[in-house]
Design a protein around this motif. Structure first.
Motif, PDB file in Angstrom:
ATOM      1  N   GLN A   1       2.709 -12.831  -8.840  1.00 53.55           N
ATOM      2  CA  GLN A   1       3.063 -11.814  -9.816  1.00 53.55           C
ATOM      3  C   GLN A   1       2.168 -10.579  -9.648  1.00 53.55           C
ATOM      4  OE1 GLN A   1       5.667 -12.209 -12.047  1.00 53.55           O
ATOM      5  NE2 GLN A   1       6.033 -14.105 -10.900  1.00 53.55           N
ATOM      6  N   VAL A   2       2.784  -9.397  -9.763  1.00 57.70           N
ATOM      7  CA  VAL A   2       2.011  -8.155  -9.679  1.00 57.70           C
ATOM      8  C   VAL A   2       1.197  -8.005 -10.953  1.00 57.70           C
ATOM      9  CG1 VAL A   2       2.125  -5.648  -9.456  1.00 57.70           C
ATOM     10  CG2 VAL A   2       3.754  -7.090  -8.216  1.00 57.70           C
ATOM     11  N   THR A   3      -0.114  -7.885 -10.826  1.00 60.38           N
ATOM     12  CA  THR A   3      -0.999  -7.851 -12.002  1.00 60.38           C
ATOM     13  C   THR A   3      -1.716  -6.508 -12.193  1.00 60.38           C
ATOM     14  OG1 THR A   3      -2.830  -8.748 -10.677  1.00 60.38           O
ATOM     15  CG2 THR A   3      -1.418 -10.323 -11.882  1.00 60.38           C
ATOM     16  N   GLN A   4      -1.845  -5.713 -11.127  1.00 63.64           N
ATOM     17  CA  GLN A   4      -2.578  -4.458 -11.275  1.00 63.64           C
ATOM     18  C   GLN A   4      -2.311  -3.503 -10.108  1.00 63.64           C
ATOM     19  OE1 GLN A   4      -6.464  -6.464 -11.196  1.00 63.64           O
ATOM     20  NE2 GLN A   4      -7.055  -5.144  -9.479  1.00 63.64           N
ATOM     21  N   ILE A   5      -2.707  -2.250 -10.319  1.00 64.71           N
ATOM     22  CA  ILE A   5      -2.755  -1.262  -9.230  1.00 64.71           C
ATOM     23  C   ILE A   5      -4.220  -0.935  -8.993  1.00 64.71           C
ATOM     24  CG2 ILE A   5      -2.118   1.037  -8.414  1.00 64.71           C
ATOM     25  CD1 ILE A   5       0.144   1.128 -10.298  1.00 64.71           C
ATOM     26  N   ASP A   6      -4.622  -0.995  -7.732  1.00 67.92           N
ATOM     27  CA  ASP A   6      -5.966  -0.552  -7.353  1.00 67.92           C
ATOM     28  C   ASP A   6      -5.878   0.826  -6.702  1.00 67.92           C
ATOM     29  OD1 ASP A   6      -7.120  -2.832  -8.275  1.00 67.92           O
ATOM     30  OD2 ASP A   6      -7.330  -3.784  -6.306  1.00 67.92           O
ATOM     31  N   PHE A   7      -6.702   1.750  -7.164  1.00 65.51           N
ATOM     32  CA  PHE A   7      -6.811   3.074  -6.554  1.00 65.51           C
ATOM     33  C   PHE A   7      -8.160   3.171  -5.863  1.00 65.51           C
ATOM     34  CE2 PHE A   7      -3.851   3.679 -10.010  1.00 65.51           C
ATOM     35  CZ  PHE A   7      -2.911   4.576  -9.525  1.00 65.51           C
ATOM     36  N   VAL A   8      -8.165   3.717  -4.672  1.00 66.87           N
ATOM     37  CA  VAL A   8      -9.424   4.016  -3.991  1.00 66.87           C
ATOM     38  C   VAL A   8      -9.419   5.509  -3.684  1.00 66.87           C
ATOM     39  CG1 VAL A   8     -10.893   3.611  -1.987  1.00 66.87           C
ATOM     40  CG2 VAL A   8      -9.596   1.712  -2.985  1.00 66.87           C
TER      41      VAL A   8
ATOM     42  N   LYS B   1       0.830  -1.207   0.000  1.00 65.88           N
ATOM     43  CA  LYS B   1       0.000   0.000   0.000  1.00 65.88           C
ATOM     44  C   LYS B   1       0.864   1.256   0.000  1.00 65.88           C
ATOM     45  CE  LYS B   1      -4.028  -2.087   2.253  1.00 65.88           C
ATOM     46  NZ  LYS B   1      -4.935  -2.026   3.411  1.00 65.88           N
ATOM     47  N   PHE B   2       0.512   2.210  -0.905  1.00 65.20           N
ATOM     48  CA  PHE B   2       1.296   3.425  -1.071  1.00 65.20           C
ATOM     49  C   PHE B   2       0.372   4.646  -1.154  1.00 65.20           C
ATOM     50  CE2 PHE B   2       3.950  -0.006  -2.364  1.00 65.20           C
ATOM     51  CZ  PHE B   2       5.265   0.393  -2.177  1.00 65.20           C
ATOM     52  N   PHE B   3       0.966   5.837  -0.991  1.00 63.40           N
ATOM     53  CA  PHE B   3       0.207   7.088  -1.116  1.00 63.40           C
ATOM     54  C   PHE B   3       1.126   8.187  -1.637  1.00 63.40           C
ATOM     55  CE2 PHE B   3       2.179   7.353   3.004  1.00 63.40           C
ATOM     56  CZ  PHE B   3       2.482   8.687   3.173  1.00 63.40           C
ATOM     57  N   LEU B   4       0.520   9.319  -2.067  1.00 61.63           N
ATOM     58  CA  LEU B   4       1.249  10.476  -2.565  1.00 61.63           C
ATOM     59  C   LEU B   4       1.110  11.632  -1.589  1.00 61.63           C
ATOM     60  CD1 LEU B   4       0.112   8.847  -5.192  1.00 61.63           C
ATOM     61  CD2 LEU B   4       0.803  10.890  -6.429  1.00 61.63           C
ATOM     62  N   LYS B   5       2.201  12.321  -1.325  1.00 58.48           N
ATOM     63  CA  LYS B   5       2.144  13.492  -0.450  1.00 58.48           C
ATOM     64  C   LYS B   5       1.601  14.724  -1.169  1.00 58.48           C
ATOM     65  CE  LYS B   5       5.937  12.298   2.688  1.00 58.48           C
ATOM     66  NZ  LYS B   5       7.276  12.701   3.187  1.00 58.48           N
ATOM     67  N   ILE B   6       1.557  14.705  -2.481  1.00 58.04           N
ATOM     68  CA  ILE B   6       1.158  15.910  -3.213  1.00 58.04           C
ATOM     69  C   ILE B   6      -0.343  16.126  -3.244  1.00 58.04           C
ATOM     70  CG2 ILE B   6       3.189  15.768  -4.704  1.00 58.04           C
ATOM     71  CD1 ILE B   6       1.270  14.884  -6.968  1.00 58.04           C
ATOM     72  N   TRP B   7      -1.125  15.193  -2.744  1.00 61.31           N
ATOM     73  CA  TRP B   7      -2.567  15.365  -2.714  1.00 61.31           C
ATOM     74  C   TRP B   7      -3.091  15.271  -1.286  1.00 61.31           C
ATOM     75  CZ3 TRP B   7      -4.097  11.803  -7.380  1.00 61.31           C
ATOM     76  CH2 TRP B   7      -3.981  12.538  -8.559  1.00 61.31           C
ATOM     77  N   PRO B   8      -2.661  16.150  -0.412  1.00 60.88           N
ATOM     78  CA  PRO B   8      -3.098  16.035   0.987  1.00 60.88           C
ATOM     79  C   PRO B   8      -4.575  16.278   1.189  1.00 60.88           C
ATOM     80  CG  PRO B   8      -1.882  18.075   0.630  1.00 60.88           C
ATOM     81  CD  PRO B   8      -1.734  17.266  -0.620  1.00 60.88           C
ATOM     82  N   ILE B   9      -5.242  17.025   0.286  1.00 58.13           N
ATOM     83  CA  ILE B   9      -6.673  17.232   0.499  1.00 58.13           C
ATOM     84  C   ILE B   9      -7.455  15.955   0.245  1.00 58.13           C
ATOM     85  CG2 ILE B   9      -6.660  19.703  -0.009  1.00 58.13           C
ATOM     86  CD1 ILE B   9      -7.795  19.037  -2.766  1.00 58.13           C
ATOM     87  N   GLN B  10      -6.827  14.987  -0.402  1.00 63.06           N
ATOM     88  CA  GLN B  10      -7.493  13.709  -0.643  1.00 63.06           C
ATOM     89  C   GLN B  10      -6.869  12.609   0.222  1.00 63.06           C
ATOM     90  OE1 GLN B  10      -6.690  13.433  -4.839  1.00 63.06           O
ATOM     91  NE2 GLN B  10      -8.654  14.293  -5.397  1.00 63.06           N
TER      92      GLN B  10
ATOM     93  N   THR C   1      -2.785   0.389  -4.143  1.00 58.53           N
ATOM     94  CA  THR C   1      -2.411  -0.948  -3.701  1.00 58.53           C
ATOM     95  C   THR C   1      -1.953  -1.780  -4.899  1.00 58.53           C
ATOM     96  OG1 THR C   1      -4.067  -0.869  -1.932  1.00 58.53           O
ATOM     97  CG2 THR C   1      -3.171  -3.028  -2.504  1.00 58.53           C
ATOM     98  N   PHE C   2      -0.763  -2.352  -4.779  1.00 55.39           N
ATOM     99  CA  PHE C   2      -0.277  -3.265  -5.814  1.00 55.39           C
ATOM    100  C   PHE C   2      -0.835  -4.659  -5.521  1.00 55.39           C
ATOM    101  CE2 PHE C   2       2.775   0.186  -5.956  1.00 55.39           C
ATOM    102  CZ  PHE C   2       2.966   0.364  -7.314  1.00 55.39           C
TER     103      PHE C   2
END
Length: 494
Positions: free
Chosen positions: A475-482, A452-461, A468-469
């Motif tokens: 094998q890594v098959t996709q990225i899920d964004f929520v 699980k990862f996140f971006l610091k550039i979108w703090p309002i979200q 999530t990978f």
């Protein structure tokens, strides 16, 4: 009357005139001293508020009777290189561009070129019937049943670009330059920071001299930042390039002051036309709404406030306030969203919840009287905003570079009815992982766990976005964004 008496009377008259002149001079000096003290206090408090909200750079101007009373830069236009912000610093003004578009449209109305009751379907096939009128876009009442309620929408307002272009017979960029920027000698302003990317095209349309000036102005373009957690100032990408009726203008506070003065001198439209734009729109049910024709209209303690704001999500934001009965205006531009973002923490979309505006009103309009609720609410907005940033900071964990290697690659999001096709590219540099969000920009992503990862550039979200990978059979098959409860995925490309 004897000569002696006449001389005595003339002497007394001279003394009286001198006394009146002296009194007038003392009154002017006293007023000047009071104004000087107000400005000193406002300047000090503005910088203190900037520091409190962790805004790297900010520039401001005050106008009185169409003249610049005061202008100042605070902090840094480039935080890393410690380049000071000044009144000549260039900022992305975001939605303040809407005030220019609204002015152009009202000019067309006054000239008989445009009827605000025209259906927008004449200008865009996205509107399937004639229910949405030009006035609904200008007043942000186009969503749902047109004219029924106010709901701010930059995307809807953007459709006014086509209206302006069709009526003007040229691009919005050209119309803005030829009717506003050039006539007002807004020589530091740039009509979209992509204008130099196609220099040959725009040089032919706007003039070589203008293009050379735009290039020079862009050398003073502020860097954009956001606040992460309790105090980390993060450099964020510039806003997307381009310009429309909704956003895209780059300007300085001194150039914006020229626009403001021109409005009050009625260089664009007559006083009665401007007053119409500065009147609350009435809904279909007879309710007074918070927006007029391109401007917010607010009453605070019996004083009419005309205003707008710019807010790019992260990075640049802006505030533009007019107090017509006092012939006063305040314009603030900054390289952080904090300037505009904090006022939303009080729920209602009111300019008096902006702590900088409240400071201005308290100092120059109400002179410390009748502004207690403004001060209380705006300070509470700042407290809530800072607390939310601190609370939403996430713990970062270290991930083995070998695991990160497995995530490197391209991930494709298939086109839907509402979203275009998108390919995300994930890369690794040492122990750091990056993704091209936004497009054409490499942004570091931070691990909360091995997957699980996140971006610091979108703090309002920050409270809702998560990456999530996903692995299948090792094998890594996709990225899920929520994001805000909505899930979408990018499938790994071979």
């Amino acid at each position: 009357m004897s000569s002696k008496t006449l001389h005595r009377s003339l002497f007394v008259l001279v003394l009286l005139v001198h006394a009146i002149e002296l009194q007038g001079s003392e009154e002017k000096r006293d007023l000047s001293d009071r104004n000087e003290k107000r400005l000193e206090r406002f300047e000090k408090q503005t910088d203190e508020l900037r520091a409190l909200l962790k805004i790297p750079g900010l520039s401001a101007v005050i106008l009185k009777d169409q003249k610049v009373l005061w202008a100042k830069g605070f902090g840094f236009a480039d935080f890393e290189r410690r380049v000071p912000a000044t009144p000549d610093t260039l900022y992305h003004v975001a939605s303040l561009t809407k005030t220019f578009a609204a002015t152009l449209l009202m000019q067309m109305v006054e000239q008989g070129k445009l009827d605000l009751d025209e259906p927008v379907s004449r200008y865009s096939s996205d509107f399937k019937d004639d229910s949405v009128k030009v006035k609904h876009l200008l007043t942000h009442t186009s969503k749902g049943t047109p004219g029924e309620k106010y709901q701010y929408s930059g995307n809807q307002f953007d459709y006014l670009t086509a209206v302006i272009e069709k009526k003007a017979g040229r691009s919005f960029r050209e119309e803005l330059v030829k009717t506003s920027l050039d006539p007002l000698a807004m020589s530091s302003s740039v009509p979209g920071h992509d204008v130099v990317d196609e220099a040959e095209k725009w040089s032919a349309l706007l003039g070589k001299e203008n293009l050379n000036r735009y290039k020079n102005s862009l050398s003073r373009f502020s860097q954009p930042y956001t606040l992460y957690g309790d105090g980390e100032i993060v450099h964020v990408p510039y806003p997307q390039k381009g310009i429309s009726a909704a956003a895209g203008l780059l300007s300085t506070v001194l150039d914006m002051a020229k626009f403001d003065a021109a409005i009050d001198r009625h260089q664009f439209v007559k006083k009665e036309t401007q007053e119409k734009a500065w009147t609350n729109f009435i809904s279909t049910s007879g309710k007074s709404l918070p927006h007029g024709l391109g401007w917010f209209v607010e009453n605070f303690n019996g004083v009419k406030l005309i205003w707008h704001y710019g807010h790019w999500g992260t990075g640049f934001s802006a505030t533009y306030l007019k107090v017509p009965e006092k012939n006063l205006s305040l314009i603030i531009l900054s390289n952080s969203e904090a300037l505009s973002d904090h006022k939303f923490k009080m729920g209602e979309e009111r300019i008096v919840n902006n702590v900088f505006v409240c400071n201005f009103l308290r100092t120059f309009v109400f002179e410390d009287k009748q502004a207690d609720d403004c001060e209380r609410d705006s300070k509470m907005a700042v407290t809530k905003w800072l607390a939310e940033r601190k609370a939403n900071a996430r713990a970062i964990v270290s991930v083995d570079p070998k695991i990160l290697d497995a995530y490197v690659g391209q991930y494709k999001y298939d086109k839907t009815e509402t979203e275009p096709e998108r390919i995300w590219t994930v890369t690794r540099e040492g122990s750091k992982l990056f993704i091209d969000i936004p497009r054409n920009h490499k942004t570091e992503i931070f691990a909360e766990s091995e997957t699980k990862f996140f971006l610091k550039i979108w703090p309002i979200q920050m409270t809702s976005i998560q990456m999530t990978f996903v692995k299948k059979e090792g094998q890594v098959t996709q990225i899920d964004f929520v994001n805000y409860g909505e899930k979408y995925s990018g499938n790994r490309m071979k």
